[in-house]
Write a protein that holds these residues in place. Structure first.
Motif, mmCIF file in Angstrom:
data_model
loop_
_atom_site.group_PDB
_atom_site.id
_atom_site.type_symbol
_atom_site.label_atom_id
_atom_site.label_comp_id
_atom_site.label_asym_id
_atom_site.label_seq_id
_atom_site.Cartn_x
_atom_site.Cartn_y
_atom_site.Cartn_z
ATOM 1 N N GLU A 100 34.376 -81.576 5.186
ATOM 2 C CA GLU A 100 35.386 -81.541 4.129
ATOM 3 C C GLU A 100 35.734 -80.117 3.724
ATOM 4 O O GLU A 100 36.890 -79.805 3.431
ATOM 5 N N LEU A 101 34.741 -79.238 3.720
ATOM 6 C CA LEU A 101 35.028 -77.829 3.458
ATOM 7 C C LEU A 101 36.022 -77.299 4.480
ATOM 8 O O LEU A 101 36.961 -76.582 4.148
ATOM 9 N N HIS A 102 35.816 -77.672 5.720
ATOM 10 C CA HIS A 102 36.710 -77.239 6.795
ATOM 11 C C HIS A 102 38.115 -77.817 6.600
ATOM 12 O O HIS A 102 39.117 -77.105 6.750
ATOM 13 N N ARG A 103 38.195 -79.097 6.241
ATOM 14 C CA ARG A 103 39.505 -79.720 6.008
ATOM 15 C C ARG A 103 40.250 -79.036 4.873
ATOM 16 O O ARG A 103 41.486 -78.974 4.873
ATOM 17 N N ASN A 104 39.493 -78.510 3.914
ATOM 18 C CA ASN A 104 40.110 -77.848 2.766
ATOM 19 C C ASN A 104 40.305 -76.346 2.994
ATOM 20 O O ASN A 104 40.577 -75.610 2.046
ATOM 21 N N ASN A 105 40.174 -75.914 4.250
ATOM 22 C CA ASN A 105 40.497 -74.542 4.639
ATOM 23 C C ASN A 105 39.547 -73.515 4.029
ATOM 24 O O ASN A 105 39.894 -72.346 3.858
ATOM 25 N N VAL A 106 38.315 -73.942 3.675
ATOM 26 C CA VAL A 106 37.315 -73.035 3.110
ATOM 27 C C VAL A 106 36.567 -72.346 4.243
ATOM 28 O O VAL A 106 36.123 -72.989 5.201
ATOM 29 N N GLN A 107 36.443 -71.033 4.151
ATOM 30 C CA GLN A 107 35.603 -70.292 5.097
ATOM 31 C C GLN A 107 34.227 -70.122 4.469
ATOM 32 O O GLN A 107 34.088 -69.556 3.378
ATOM 33 N N ILE A 108 33.208 -70.615 5.130
ATOM 34 C CA ILE A 108 31.858 -70.601 4.560
ATOM 35 C C ILE A 108 30.960 -69.658 5.351
ATOM 36 O O ILE A 108 30.983 -69.645 6.575
ATOM 37 N N ARG A 109 30.209 -68.843 4.610
ATOM 38 C CA ARG A 109 29.248 -67.935 5.234
ATOM 39 C C ARG A 109 27.972 -67.913 4.407
ATOM 40 O O ARG A 109 28.025 -67.905 3.176
ATOM 41 N N LEU A 140 33.769 -68.670 0.803
ATOM 42 C CA LEU A 140 32.559 -69.081 0.093
ATOM 43 C C LEU A 140 31.350 -68.448 0.760
ATOM 44 O O LEU A 140 31.065 -68.718 1.926
ATOM 45 N N GLN A 141 30.642 -67.586 0.008
ATOM 46 C CA GLN A 141 29.406 -66.980 0.486
ATOM 47 C C GLN A 141 28.229 -67.605 -0.258
ATOM 48 O O GLN A 141 28.237 -67.655 -1.491
ATOM 49 N N ILE A 142 27.240 -68.047 0.487
ATOM 50 C CA ILE A 142 26.039 -68.614 -0.120
ATOM 51 C C ILE A 142 24.879 -67.675 0.195
ATOM 52 O O ILE A 142 24.449 -67.564 1.347
ATOM 53 N N ALA A 143 24.411 -66.969 -0.821
ATOM 54 C CA ALA A 143 23.341 -65.985 -0.639
ATOM 55 C C ALA A 143 22.001 -66.720 -0.557
ATOM 56 O O ALA A 143 21.548 -67.315 -1.534
ATOM 57 N N THR A 144 21.400 -66.687 0.625
ATOM 58 C CA THR A 144 20.184 -67.450 0.903
ATOM 59 C C THR A 144 19.163 -66.545 1.579
ATOM 60 O O THR A 144 19.470 -65.896 2.573
ATOM 61 N N ASN A 145 17.937 -66.521 1.040
ATOM 62 C CA ASN A 145 16.946 -65.511 1.423
ATOM 63 C C ASN A 145 17.585 -64.132 1.286
ATOM 64 O O ASN A 145 17.517 -63.294 2.179
ATOM 65 N N TYR A 146 18.181 -63.943 0.119
ATOM 66 C CA TYR A 146 18.957 -62.735 -0.167
ATOM 67 C C TYR A 146 18.286 -61.913 -1.254
ATOM 68 O O TYR A 146 17.756 -62.445 -2.236
ATOM 69 N N GLY A 147 18.366 -60.602 -1.105
ATOM 70 C CA GLY A 147 17.968 -59.667 -2.145
ATOM 71 C C GLY A 147 18.877 -58.455 -2.080
ATOM 72 O O GLY A 147 19.196 -57.961 -0.988
ATOM 73 N N GLY A 148 19.317 -57.957 -3.215
ATOM 74 C CA GLY A 148 20.228 -56.824 -3.230
ATOM 75 C C GLY A 148 19.602 -55.560 -2.649
ATOM 76 O O GLY A 148 20.253 -54.811 -1.901
ATOM 77 N N ARG A 149 18.347 -55.296 -2.976
ATOM 78 C CA ARG A 149 17.682 -54.119 -2.416
ATOM 79 C C ARG A 149 17.531 -54.257 -0.902
ATOM 80 O O ARG A 149 17.690 -53.283 -0.153
ATOM 81 N N GLN A 150 17.218 -55.467 -0.469
ATOM 82 C CA GLN A 150 17.109 -55.738 0.971
ATOM 83 C C GLN A 150 18.428 -55.442 1.675
ATOM 84 O O GLN A 150 18.457 -54.803 2.738
ATOM 85 N N GLU A 151 19.529 -55.882 1.075
ATOM 86 C CA GLU A 151 20.843 -55.668 1.677
ATOM 87 C C GLU A 151 21.156 -54.179 1.801
ATOM 88 O O GLU A 151 21.604 -53.708 2.857
ATOM 89 N N ILE A 152 20.896 -53.411 0.750
ATOM 90 C CA ILE A 152 21.176 -51.974 0.774
ATOM 91 C C ILE A 152 20.245 -51.262 1.755
ATOM 92 O O ILE A 152 20.663 -50.352 2.489
ATOM 93 N N THR A 153 18.981 -51.676 1.804
ATOM 94 C CA THR A 153 18.034 -51.089 2.751
ATOM 95 C C THR A 153 18.504 -51.289 4.188
ATOM 96 O O THR A 153 18.473 -50.356 5.007
ATOM 97 N N GLN A 154 18.960 -52.485 4.499
ATOM 98 C CA GLN A 154 19.442 -52.760 5.853
ATOM 99 C C GLN A 154 20.684 -51.927 6.175
ATOM 100 O O GLN A 154 20.844 -51.452 7.311
ATOM 101 N N ALA A 155 21.552 -51.732 5.189
ATOM 102 C CA ALA A 155 22.739 -50.900 5.396
ATOM 103 C C ALA A 155 22.328 -49.457 5.690
ATOM 104 O O ALA A 155 22.887 -48.798 6.583
ATOM 105 N N MET A 156 21.331 -48.942 4.952
ATOM 106 C CA MET A 156 20.864 -47.572 5.187
ATOM 107 C C MET A 156 20.204 -47.441 6.555
ATOM 108 O O MET A 156 20.355 -46.417 7.237
#
Length: 246
Positions: A100-109, A140-156
């Motif tokens: 249904e998300l797909h039918r409603n043109n939602v991009q999910i990540r 639509l982004q669903i943050a799962t096993n997510y941490g902000g410091r983790q995200e920035i660390t991976q970017a660095m």
């Protein structure tokens, strides 16, 4: 996805106030269940229902991006029973809602350290990403096993690897380049961060992206956060003067 009432006035409000990207810390599921003398796991199930309704509401009214905090890197410290239930709930909800998300043109990540999730959930996530990749409606982004410091660390680390490989010089690093290494690299800047449940803290969520976002905290527990409550948050946002640190 539950059908919602479409309000042209609310669509116009979204457009007029320039609100494109909303993030939500969905807090209060267990407290909601405790207040009703129900098992805590029931609160998580009701939280999924609230998210389903809000995603449809945002999609129907032209919201560009919605990023929700579903499971943090710290949530693994909860009981084995609760963590196991949450993983099964992700699988169940995604299996039921994807078509249904797909039918409603939602991009999910799903964003976060996805390699740490159970295999069956990872396969469903990959299917959701592939199925909806070209959709042009709500992101639509669903943050799962997510941490902000983790995200920035991976970017660095990614930038460090580029420097080590001779592809980049330290002085080449800009805010835009850092942004390009984040999970939200192709989304509009975060405009509004909503936290339900009354707490006033970021909880390691979207630390980089929240730099100039407006905060909205409500005592409403997440399972009770309705489209009407969302409208109230947007109306508050529309009345603010954004200063971007000036």
């Amino acid at each position: 996805m539950t059908t919602t009432h479409i309000s042209p006035e609310f669509t116009a409000l979204l457009q007029s106030c320039g609100l494109k990207h909303v993030a939500i810390i969905m807090d209060g599921n267990r407290r909601w269940a405790k207040q009703k003398l129900l098992p805590g796991l029931v609160g998580h199930k009701k939280g999924v229902d609230a998210l389903r309704t809000l995603v449809r509401f945002g999609s129907d009214h032209g919201l560009q991006a919605l990023t929700v905090f579903a499971f943090s890197t710290e949530n693994w410290q909860r009981s084995t029973e609760e963590v196991g239930y949450l993983m099964r709930l992700f699988v169940e909800a995604l299996s039921l809602e994807l078509a249904e998300l797909h039918r409603n043109n939602v991009q999910i990540r799903f964003i976060g350290e996805l390699s740490g999730l159970p295999e069956d959930l990872r396969k469903l996530i990959q299917s959701a990403h592939t199925t909806t990749a070209t959709n042009t409606g709500l992101n639509l982004q669903i943050a799962t096993n997510y941490g902000g410091r983790q995200e920035i660390t991976q970017a660095m680390q990614a930038l460090g690897n580029d420097i080590a490989a001779g592809k980049l010089k330290p002085e080449d690093i800009t805010e835009a380049l850092i942004q390009s290494k984040l999970y939200t690299q192709d989304l509009p800047d975060l405009d509004l961060l909503i936290r339900t449940g009354g707490e006033s803290r970021l909880s390691n969520y979207l630390l980089w992206q929240s730099a100039y976002a407006e905060f909205y905290v409500t005592e409403t527990l997440w399972p009770d956060f309705s489209p009407a409550a969302f409208e109230k948050a947007v109306q508050s946002f529309a009345q603010r003067e954004r200063r971007y640190g000036q």
